[in-house]
Design an enzyme around this catalytic site. Sequence first.
Site, PDB file in Angstrom:
ATOM      1  N   GLY A   1       0.739  -1.212   0.010  1.00  0.00           N
ATOM      2  CA  GLY A   1      -0.031   0.022   0.024  1.00  0.00           C
ATOM      3  C   GLY A   1       0.741   1.269   0.129  1.00  0.00           C
ATOM      4  N   ASP A   2       1.837   1.238   0.597  1.00  0.00           N
ATOM      5  CA  ASP A   2       2.908   2.313   0.663  1.00  0.00           C
ATOM      6  C   ASP A   2       3.514   2.549  -0.549  1.00  0.00           C
ATOM      7  OD1 ASP A   2       2.252   2.454   3.461  1.00  0.00           O
ATOM      8  OD2 ASP A   2       3.806   1.138   3.899  1.00  0.00           O
TER       9      ASP A   2
END
Length: 309
Positions: free
Chosen positions: A251-252
């Site tokens: 997600g990052d």
Amino acid sequence: MITTITLNAAIDKLYRLETFQPGKVNRVSSCAATAGGKGLNVSRAVALLGEPVLATGFCGGHSGAFLKELLSQDQISSSFVPIAGETRTCINLIDGTGTSTELLEPGAPVDEDDLQRFNVHFDALLQETQLTVFSGSLPCGCPEDFYAWLIRCAHNRGVRTILDASGGALAKGIAAKPYLIKPNLEELEVLTGTSIHSKKDAAREAVKLHESGIACVVISLGKEGALLACKEGVFEGTPPDVPVKNTVGCGDSMVAAFAVAIARNYSAEAALQLALSVSSANAMCEKTGFFHLDDLAAILCKGQVNRLG
């Protein structure tokens, strides 16, 4: 330059073991340490994509010194505000089946003096920043509306912002109208107070958030990809099929890809395609918040992006 803000940074330790048995002695077959916290994962991915990046936040003690050393090894510039407490350590246990168990320390508390020093430091950094990314949890002692305050400071300087947080930090933060947010389905339900039963439900709520003044609303769907609501329309992105080694940090990496796409003025479709590819390349790599450029090149644009009606 892209600036990442990680107020609750950590040393991330990845332990691999054949089996994980609670209550028994568990022997680790391999381990690795990285500079962690969501914003620092973003920093690594931005740097790999070739954009200048500066990492900031709070850090302290021996762990804080180690964290800056790890960032230096990744060739990431940093400028942290020192605090009296020790930077936390977070552990990810992955067993032979691929099951992940995370142990997350709360982090050292900050006080009013720390917050004031960060405000001054952040305002100075905004002079040379094109875009700021606020990621992750807030340390103890930090008010829930601190991200909102910093976002407004950035907007006053004409700097775009991305907010990737949860709970009160996200709810308070969106009041300042960041340029982009990236909640997952669970966070979206909490944020909107609605039950999400389908992609259509998620898209509807994303459009509402966009219409409230948030330019880009990305809804993370995990292995199913992501939705994007923006002025160009509503888009669904499905990632390419890849062999998965470690999903922590995906997600990052997606946030990093959107940051780079915004900095380069990509279209909505191109931004979502890059985000899907970078996130998938991250999943192919054992290191948290990292990917190999060869992997990215092999899968780039192999995801599907469709405009929804």
